[in-house]
Design an enzyme around this catalytic site. Structure first.
Site, mmCIF file in Angstrom:
data_model
loop_
_atom_site.group_PDB
_atom_site.id
_atom_site.type_symbol
_atom_site.label_atom_id
_atom_site.label_comp_id
_atom_site.label_asym_id
_atom_site.label_seq_id
_atom_site.Cartn_x
_atom_site.Cartn_y
_atom_site.Cartn_z
ATOM 1 N N LEU A 130 -8.789 0.745 7.710
ATOM 2 C CA LEU A 130 -9.177 -0.668 7.773
ATOM 3 C C LEU A 130 -8.422 -1.579 6.816
ATOM 4 O O LEU A 130 -7.874 -1.160 5.807
ATOM 5 C CB LEU A 130 -10.683 -0.779 7.541
ATOM 6 C CG LEU A 130 -11.535 -0.160 8.664
ATOM 7 C CD1 LEU A 130 -13.009 -0.137 8.274
ATOM 8 C CD2 LEU A 130 -11.340 -0.886 9.980
ATOM 9 N N GLY A 160 -17.145 -6.348 7.659
ATOM 10 C CA GLY A 160 -17.189 -5.311 6.627
ATOM 11 C C GLY A 160 -15.796 -4.985 6.125
ATOM 12 O O GLY A 160 -15.551 -4.831 4.924
ATOM 13 N N LYS A 255 -23.541 -7.083 16.939
ATOM 14 C CA LYS A 255 -23.117 -5.700 17.162
ATOM 15 C C LYS A 255 -24.048 -5.102 18.219
ATOM 16 O O LYS A 255 -25.263 -5.037 18.013
ATOM 17 C CB LYS A 255 -23.185 -4.913 15.854
ATOM 18 C CG LYS A 255 -22.490 -3.556 15.908
ATOM 19 C CD LYS A 255 -22.139 -3.061 14.518
ATOM 20 C CE LYS A 255 -21.527 -1.667 14.556
ATOM 21 N NZ LYS A 255 -21.023 -1.252 13.250
ATOM 22 N N GLU A 393 1.347 -5.260 -3.058
ATOM 23 C CA GLU A 393 2.192 -4.288 -2.380
ATOM 24 C C GLU A 393 1.613 -3.833 -1.048
ATOM 25 O O GLU A 393 2.350 -3.522 -0.106
ATOM 26 C CB GLU A 393 2.435 -3.066 -3.276
ATOM 27 C CG GLU A 393 3.201 -3.376 -4.576
ATOM 28 C CD GLU A 393 2.334 -3.980 -5.672
ATOM 29 O OE1 GLU A 393 1.096 -4.036 -5.506
ATOM 30 O OE2 GLU A 393 2.891 -4.402 -6.705
ATOM 31 N N PHE A 418 4.791 1.603 -8.030
ATOM 32 C CA PHE A 418 3.964 0.636 -7.312
ATOM 33 C C PHE A 418 4.063 0.801 -5.796
ATOM 34 O O PHE A 418 3.231 0.261 -5.068
ATOM 35 C CB PHE A 418 4.320 -0.790 -7.745
ATOM 36 C CG PHE A 418 4.296 -0.974 -9.237
ATOM 37 C CD1 PHE A 418 3.417 -0.241 -10.028
ATOM 38 C CD2 PHE A 418 5.154 -1.852 -9.879
ATOM 39 C CE1 PHE A 418 3.398 -0.377 -11.413
ATOM 40 C CE2 PHE A 418 5.141 -2.005 -11.261
ATOM 41 C CZ PHE A 418 4.264 -1.260 -12.025
ATOM 42 N N HIS A 442 13.240 2.424 -10.599
ATOM 43 C CA HIS A 442 12.710 2.912 -11.879
ATOM 44 C C HIS A 442 11.981 4.240 -11.666
ATOM 45 O O HIS A 442 10.967 4.519 -12.294
ATOM 46 C CB HIS A 442 11.765 1.873 -12.507
ATOM 47 C CG HIS A 442 12.414 0.565 -12.831
ATOM 48 N ND1 HIS A 442 12.950 -0.259 -11.866
ATOM 49 C CD2 HIS A 442 12.635 -0.070 -14.013
ATOM 50 C CE1 HIS A 442 13.460 -1.339 -12.440
ATOM 51 N NE2 HIS A 442 13.297 -1.252 -13.726
#
Lengths: 655, 655
Positions: A130, A160, A255, A393, A418, A442
């Protein structure tokens, strides 16, 4: 019949089909599907400009179903519309209602969650983990902007699910990039899996957040056809004007809409069968009588086809060798100095690749001055294809996946450490068949001073797991590339651009000496024998090739004749390496600047599977590294200097 | 001297010390440090209730420096205050100004980014991978709430860093959990690393977001001592009253405060030296003259010590065996049925562990009805120790790390696939020496119907990378545990709770047959020989033990005598396994439900390092899995059924 009644009728029919489909499969998420039944109906039967005959036509409007578990309702609509499906693009056929009975079956194209590579090309990306869909949608939108295509991207997000931080990252990205051609649609059905959604994800709170982030928010009843249509028309209108805020829709839904017996908690991922199913059907019939005046028919809808794909004048140029590129950049002196960081060679390569190929795009996360992606950014001819993602990221990797799935060749760089922030996203991109060129800079312990929170240490192990799995084209799911010098980094960036599929390249902070020249050829799956000896093979990659090379000289003085292999690619040609080890008395030492699970493991597997009495010694990061002022300080702390390699090799050989 | 002037004087002195420190190291981030100089001064010299003599005293107020690169200013303050440092808690000593010269040195406790395990215990957690600190802080706050401690947790977050979605996840968590004892402080210095921060992260936008999320926001000048002190006093007051909103501070600051020549872009991660340093010192002197009326002295400050740690009445009980627990839960019939999903045994274990040990807490991300963590949640005696994190795994793992670092034993569960959303966070938690018990459910391909977006496939490879690295105590950074039946899952959950350190356990969606009983003992690093043969060793774990067991019977009929090993732990006793393989003609087949890099690699390494002519055949997921209705369908698609094991084994043995 009015359009509104037709939408109701169609939505109810899709729900019935969906419930049958899930009952047949014995699993699936019908109640979530029901909550998006009207939104899906309006999108697929009315609003989107697309063609069921060419579900992934490049100018089509797109739907990204971020809450992938709602996919049955899309399959139902696709079956009604006879969407073309099939893993082999040459042998596609129309999806039928009959096909739906095989939902989630091992032989079916209809996966439990959206998954285009299995043959359902209506979707661009695999979703289901998700919070990722909006970033993918933003990537598709960014690519459309670059290509000047009037494509609209719709993205349905669960309430959610919107708790996932990546959704906020994607929203920031959309505002920053002024992407008005993507519409986030929040499906607020109030229930998650285990319980109700938090008050933090109520429709009011979501709308307030969106406004605080700079969106023009339209809150609607997600089961009211008129309100849905009006919202989508408003969105279409905003795409036609310059400036202004991007738009978002907050849809209140139910729902299990249409069947009160399935509403509330307890029906997530649980299809009703038997009496429960009968009862739901009865309830749905009541809704139909109430909301529609005549029998439903999809004839009431007209789907506007996408515009013809404009012919593109593509002129792909050649990529000059590194020497030429650097001379053109007034870097002759660096060239003569004989040392350059691989990260900088990557930046130089980006510029050359960008000029050679208009599809190359670059994404970075506020570290372009460290990864050297800024060489691309600073070139005025390329700047438009540089996408600054800021410190987010997860969104960067999913957006890059979206751009790649829209035909771009996205290079995505940040610190190797990262990159791990986006492992879930990268995995989903790989499953989608995305074309990511990931560059972790790096990498390894030689970053030194900044300490372990900035070092890529488990990255090789993580990505290696994908290298031995075959994708839908029969290629490895990923290649791992570790250039040891600037020539290798430059050339491998070019190899990555040429290859259609995902690669991960590690670059280094520190300058390394040139080993190669522009004449050297690098291949995915290749390795290079830098020195041929008789007694032992030293296998290293990246920075450690240089330590190993020093060790080789020291070993030579001690009377040991070592072979040095630059194992720059995973996977590699196992047989060729085994032959080489055979020629070296079966002795091999692997040398890594990362945790285990990398090239040492790859070599171990090759040896152990061969059944020959080879002997391996692994040198890698076996205790927690820490800050040190120089790479050598840290390598010494970890027992990974050239001297340590010598010591371990002598011990290994029993001399 | 007024308190305000004293703060200015102290802040300026800390900046001078910081600049010297970074110049000596040749790296570091002085300008970021300067932007938080006043905030740090007020916190460490005035507001926080703590003791430099006991920097990690359990009732102390805490500072979490989420933007870890600002750490030099904290080291400067700590040196001024003589904070106790040292890796060995028995041999601590006061930090001195002299020590700062070794900042980032291989022999120093002063790491490039906060890292408590190297001896700077003022911090609880390693930070530096951005966006994680507020979640850790929230975890510390949640633990304090559970323990009834009046502890305040301050967290400094960079503006650029606040783009990380995890920050929003943490803010939602703080509101949901009503954690008024944690204060997010946004340091808005307007500059990231490569460029200015986005307008999306301007102080106004951050304040608007916080308000939309439900925070009481106080916007201040982050270099105005009076405003800072007043904001922290307001926070202290809100912690004393029931109800109301949590508070947040948005502080406008200047990157490079005090030295205009270092402001603007270009001075991130780059310490001034030589003339640039001299000039900055001159500029700072001017600020001092302007802002302070007399020489600075820390005598102007009084640090209030933390309250005495209350003596806790801890009664740790015994954990009954699974049989007893299930009988007590009216599950006798399940016990007799002889099959139970390991995920359910995990849930049952949580309940037993929760009753036995008051420190056990459970975190889950809206899937507690799937992971069966809801067995713990539903027990009224335990419900207060269940922390629902909703669909935001990154925050969950970092918050769990915070709880663990505050003395709790946090079990954290979600689908194995979704654990990957928090890999960066888990890695940072491991580096912090956190005590996480991670449980990934629905692991491997036998999840089947939901498809690859829900399957944990690379998880074993990822976590295995940590198993061969030693932590600061000499233990593996992580254990990977794969129980094959309910008894194993129940017992291993207990083993995890007993052990101080991080473990990752994989549980399965489907029921598996009982193999063990309550008599069986499981150990970290152990494995179990389930059947002893002569010709070949089959190594499997989890679900695949059952396939291997069926294969064993089939092989027996074909005249092959196989040994079956349940390799439930990584790492394992390598020598013992090698002996066993030796007794089986050197033949071994590994069987996994995940991508390579898992137990097959571990066995390969053991074999290849031994140098003996062993022969390995690896069976694992070597092509992309897809949805299938049953585990057997998917295993057959991937060539991993018992029959495939038989075929591969026969081929391997050449029979």
């Amino acid at each position: 019949m009015s359009l509104e009644a037709a939408v109701h009728a169609q939505a109810i029919e899709l729900i019935r089909i969906t419930m049958d489909m899930c009952a047949a499969a014995g699993s699936g998420h019908p109640t979530t599907s029901m909550s998006v039944s009207h939104l899906t109906t309006v999108l697929m039967f009315h609003t989107m400009r697309w063609s069921p005959d060419y579900p992934n036509y490049p100018t089509s409007d797109r739907l990204v179903l971020s809450e992938g578990h709602a996919v049955p309702i899309v399959y139902s609509a696709a079956a009604k519309l006879g969407v073309q499906i099939g893993k082999d693009t040459g042998k596609r056929r129309r999806l039928t209602i009959e096909d739906l009975k095989r939902f989630r079956d091992i032989g079916s194209e209809l996966e439990g969650h959206p998954n285009p590579v299995e043959g359902f090309a209506f979707f661009d990306a695999a979703t289901g983990s998700l919070g990722q869909g909006l970033s993918v949608a933003a990537g598709l939108a960014e690519a459309a902007r670059l290509d000047g295509l009037d494509r609209r991207i719709y993205c349905i997000i669960g309430d959610g699910e919107s708790r996932e931080g990546q959704i906020t990252e994607a929203l920031d990205f959309i505002v920053d990039r002024r992407l008005k051609n993507v519409l986030p649609i929040f499906n607020c059905n109030e229930y998650g899996q285990a319980d109700r959604v938090s008050a933090q994800q109520s429709p009011e709170r979501i709308a307030a957040r969106l406004e605080a982030l700079g969106f023009d928010v339209r809150s609607i009843d997600g089961h009211h056809p008129g309100q849905i249509i009006a919202a989508f028309e408003a969105f279409a209108n905003t795409t036609k004007v310059q400036g202004g805020k991007p738009m978002a829709v907050v849809a209140r839904t139910v729902k299990g809409w249409g069947a009160p017996s399935l509403q509330g908690n307890g029906w997530h991922g649980k299809p009703p069968t038997g009496d429960a199913l009968k009862r739901a059907f009865t309830e749905l019939d009541e809704r139909r009588v109430e909301l529609t005046s005549a029998l439903a028919s999809s004839d009431a809808f007209t789907i506007q086809p996408p515009p013809e794909m404009p012919t593109r004048e593509r002129s792909e140029g050649d990529v000059p060798p590194l020497g030429d590129t650097m001379r053109a950049m007034d870097m002759e002196s660096v060239l003569h100095a004989g040392r350059l960081a691989t990260r900088r060679a990557y930046g130089i390569a980006l510029r050359a690749l960008g000029h050679a190929n208009p599809d190359v795009v670059v994404l970075d996360a506020d570290v372009s001055n460290s990864t050297f992606a800024d060489i691309f950014k600073k070139d005025p001819a390329l700047a438009d294809r540089f996408v600054e993602c800021k410190i987010a990221e997860q969104n960067m990797f999913s957006a890059a996946a979206g751009m790649g799935l829209a035909g771009k060749i996205p290079f995505v760089s940040t610190f190797a450490k990262f990159v791990s922030r986006g492992y879930d996203q990268i995995e989903m991109a790989i499953y989608s068949g995305a074309n990511l060129k990931i560059v972790g800079s790096h990498a390894g312990v030689t970053l030194a001073a900044d300490g372990p929170s900035q070092m890529g240490l488990q990255d090789v192990a993580f990505f290696r797991a994908f290298t031995r799995v075959k994708d839908h084209r029969g290629n490895p799911l990923c290649y791992v590339l570790q250039p040891a010098d600037a020539y290798a980094a430059y050339a491998l960036a070019g190899v990555m651009a040429e290859y259609e599929g995902t690669c991960y390249m590690r670059t280094l902070r520190n300058d390394t000496e040139f080993i190669y020249s522009d004449k050297q050829v690098f291949n995915l799956g290749g390795f290079e024998v830098l020195s041929k000896g008789r007694d032992v093979v030293l296998c290293a990659a990246g920075y450690m090739v240089h330590e190993a090379n020093t060790a080789l000289e020291l070993l030579d003085k001690a009377g040991v004749s070592a072979t040095l292999v630059d194992l720059y690619s995973l996977p590699f040609d196992t047989d060729k390496l085994l032959d080489l080890i055979n020629e070296n008395e079966g002795n091999v030492v692997t040398i890594e600047d990362n945790f285990g699970g990398g090239i040492g493991s790859a070599v171990a597997e090759a040896l152990a599977e061969s059944g020959d009495p080879f002997k391996l010694r692994q040198l890698n990061v076996a205790r927690m590294p820490k800050s040190g002022r120089t790479p050598e300080d840290v390598l010494a702390y970890l027992g990974l200097t050239a001297n340590d390699v010598v010591k371990a090799t002598m011990q290994h050989l029993g001399v």
